[in-house]
Design a protein around this motif. Structure first.
Motif, PDB file in Angstrom:
ATOM      1  N   LEU A 114       1.031  -1.290  -0.006  1.00 39.63           N
ATOM      2  CA  LEU A 114      -0.105   0.009   0.113  1.00 39.63           C
ATOM      3  C   LEU A 114       0.754   1.275  -0.080  1.00 39.63           C
ATOM      4  CD1 LEU A 114      -2.851  -1.001   2.643  1.00 39.63           C
ATOM      5  CD2 LEU A 114      -2.946  -1.453  -0.022  1.00 39.63           C
ATOM      6  N   ASN A 129      -1.737  -1.540   8.417  1.00 39.69           N
ATOM      7  CA  ASN A 129      -2.945  -0.827   7.784  1.00 39.69           C
ATOM      8  C   ASN A 129      -2.850   0.762   7.704  1.00 39.69           C
ATOM      9  OD1 ASN A 129      -3.421  -0.806  10.653  1.00 39.69           O
ATOM     10  ND2 ASN A 129      -5.134   0.329  10.421  1.00 39.69           N
ATOM     11  N   GLY A 131      -5.815   2.391   7.237  1.00 38.14           N
ATOM     12  CA  GLY A 131      -7.209   2.751   7.344  1.00 38.14           C
ATOM     13  C   GLY A 131      -8.137   1.705   8.209  1.00 38.14           C
ATOM     14  N   ASP A 141      -9.160  -4.010   2.336  1.00 39.92           N
ATOM     15  CA  ASP A 141      -8.588  -3.140   1.513  1.00 39.92           C
ATOM     16  C   ASP A 141      -7.400  -2.343   1.890  1.00 39.92           C
ATOM     17  OD1 ASP A 141     -10.083  -4.276  -0.576  1.00 39.92           O
ATOM     18  OD2 ASP A 141     -11.325  -2.526  -0.773  1.00 39.92           O
ATOM     19  N   ASN A 142      -7.637  -1.945   3.316  1.00 38.30           N
ATOM     20  CA  ASN A 142      -6.662  -0.876   3.927  1.00 38.30           C
ATOM     21  C   ASN A 142      -5.433  -1.771   4.650  1.00 38.30           C
ATOM     22  OD1 ASN A 142      -7.946   1.314   3.260  1.00 38.30           O
ATOM     23  ND2 ASN A 142      -9.279   1.234   4.849  1.00 38.30           N
ATOM     24  N   SER A 187      -8.361   1.740  14.487  1.00 35.58           N
ATOM     25  CA  SER A 187      -8.343   0.755  13.284  1.00 35.58           C
ATOM     26  C   SER A 187      -9.491  -0.220  13.183  1.00 35.58           C
ATOM     27  CB  SER A 187      -6.800   0.179  13.465  1.00 35.58           C
ATOM     28  OG  SER A 187      -6.033   0.774  13.125  1.00 35.58           O
TER      29      SER A 187
END
Length: 510
Positions: A114, A129, A131, A141-142, A187
């Protein structure tokens, strides 16, 4: 985004350099020398009990805990399991001290890079992470790094038996997701719901009904006064109040492998003299025999090390606290590299135990070491199973298989109905309670059972009267000053509580 299923790409290169089999080292709760070097496979506790969740009384729950003493704030990597290891729960249902069914878990790392736009460049982020996560299990996705696992069911020998793979009923696949550890409330705002979405219905080969499976971080209610126990039982009041607020695991999480299996899928030919089906169980973890360190880790799947060769057992756990306080220091690694079928080599540690003598010395004779040898009460508790009779000679309880091979493992009489579905109604002293609770330790082990206090009392002779001997301490309530916090436990699968968050602050999102 490019998703990498990270495996040891070079493992085959070094596999030929390794022996086909061999001895290793192992432990539980960090008490054997070698396990401190491989904490991801350190087995801490094993639970085996009739499921007491409403509607699940025809199931047995097996929970194997690994990777102890997890500080909730342990970022940014937290506590991933070892994808180059296998984690196993073994069941003996023929009373020969050999595994008949093995539930084998293998982990896989799933990674994605990411990146964030910084000026005119895209730069990789440093945190796991970037997000929010959940509550759906697939809401990742994060997330840069997470884990999945497979569950093999092996019948017969763990390495040469028949292997079948369990499947995810909801997806039809052979993979299951492990939730991320409880990073914190920003989170993962609702960790309980997020983790609950990772409890998966599983089709278990050879079973007539589906079960359930969960692998992830938990807050175990197991309590022990670690520092004082290992400092020569340095407790100011060892025969006083049980709850002296001395639980040194209160602020630590652990990682659990939990599987719920139909009872009739586990039972075999092992029965008590009265005909009740009995199963024995223990856990292990094994790692590859060889490791090559990579001096230049790269991003193309070649990590900091590469493992290969045959799997070697480095952790073993059945009855709680055996390797900590029963097995001699020189044999701790050897014990955990062994299998139950070979436990007669350690028999002296049970028939002539050192712990009672140490307790007499370290408590300044507040308790007295029994002078009864061999300690057949301990042999029954740890190696054969127990049969108790009333004053008229009628058997009132047994988890001792008829003609079984002496071996160290948990034993469960599966004919005894499940415990009260409310944890608060279960007696944490099990069979040693003033009104014995036959659904508790040492008839298997439930999360509520205070095995430290139970085993301390058994060590100094609490069960000697059951074997026609005198208890020199007249039932003295030897304690470690820590008791199980029942409020942490769930009344349903996976039973162990929601892990403590790394950040206990409320969600401070703008």
């Amino acid at each position: 985004m490019n998703v990498i299923l990270k495996r040891s790409a070079l493992a085959a290169t070094i596999a030929g350099l390794c022996l086909a089999s061999g001895q290793g080292f192992a432990s539980s709760h960090r008490e054997a020398p070698f396990i401190t070097e491989v904490p991801k496979v350190d087995g801490t506790d094993f639970y085996m009990f009739r499921s007491y969740e409403s509607g699940r009384q025809d199931y047995v729950t097996l929970i194997a805990n690994y990777l102890p003493l997890q500080a909730p704030y342990g970022g940014p990597n937290y506590f991933a399991l070892d994808e180059d290891a296998i984690y196993e729960i073994h069941i003996d249902n023929t009373a020969d001290a050999k595994e008949d069914i093995t539930f084998q878990f293998a982990m896989t790392d799933v990674e994605q890079d990411l990146q964030l736009p910084i000026g005119d460049k895209m730069v990789s982020a440093p945190l796991k992470n970037i997000g929010g996560i959940g509550p759906a299990a697939t809401a990742t996705d994060n997330v840069q790094a997470r884990q999945e696992y497979t569950l093999n069911v092996i019948r017969g020998d763990r390495r040469s038996g028949t292997v079948q793979t369990a499947t995810n009923v909801s997806t039809g696949t052979e993979t299951f997701r492990k939730p991320l550890d409880n990073i914190g409330n920003k989170s993962i705002p609702d960790y309980a719901a997020y983790a609950g979405n990772h409890v998966t219905e599983v089709a278990i080969p050879g079973c007539s009904a589906n079960g359930r499976v969960f692998v992830g971080q938990r807050k175990d209610a197991f309590a022990v006064n670690l520092g004082e126990i290992f400092d020569l039982v340095n407790i100011s009041n060892p025969t006083g109040t049980r709850d002296q607020n001395l639980d040194q695991l209160a602020n630590a999480n652990v990682t659990s492998f939990a599987v719920e299996v139909p009872t009739d899928c586990l039972t075999g030919s092992a029965v008590t003299a009265g005909g009740d089906p009995v199963i024995g169980g223990w856990t292990t973890a094994s790692v590859r025999q060889a490791r090559v360190l990579n001096p230049e880790p790269t991003v193309d799947g070649k990590g900091a090390s590469v493992e290969g060769g045959a799997y070697t057992q480095v952790s073993r756990l059945g009855m709680p606290l055996v390797n900590e306080v029963v097995i001699g220091l020189k044999d701790k690694d050897r014990f955990n590299a062994s299998e139950p079928m070979g436990d007669t080599q350690f028999l002296d540690y049970v028939t002539n135990p050192t712990l009672p003598a140490l307790l007499e010395i370290t408590t300044n004779s507040a308790v007295v070491a029994p002078q009864v040898f061999p300690r057949n009460d301990l042999v029954a508790t740890f190696l054969t199973g127990i049969t108790l009779a009333d004053g008229g000679g009628n058997v009132i309880f047994s988890n001792q298989p008829d003609g079984g091979t002496p071996s160290e493992m948990l034993r469960l009489n599966t004919a005894i109905p499940a415990a009260d579905p409310a944890v608060a109604n279960q007696n944490d002293l099990g069979l040693l309670a003033s009104s014995p609770d036959a659904t508790g330790f040492p008839n298997g082990r439930r999360p509520v059972d205070d095995v430290v206090d139970i085993e301390l009392r058994v060590a100094i002779g609490a069960t000697l009267p059951f074997f026609g001997e005198t208890d020199p301490n007249n039932g003295a309530p030897l304690v470690d000053g820590a008791v199980v916090d029942q409020s942490l436990l769930l009344d349903g699968f996976p039973y162990l509580g929601t892990p403590l968050p790394g950040s206990p602050n409320p969600n401070n999102a703008p």
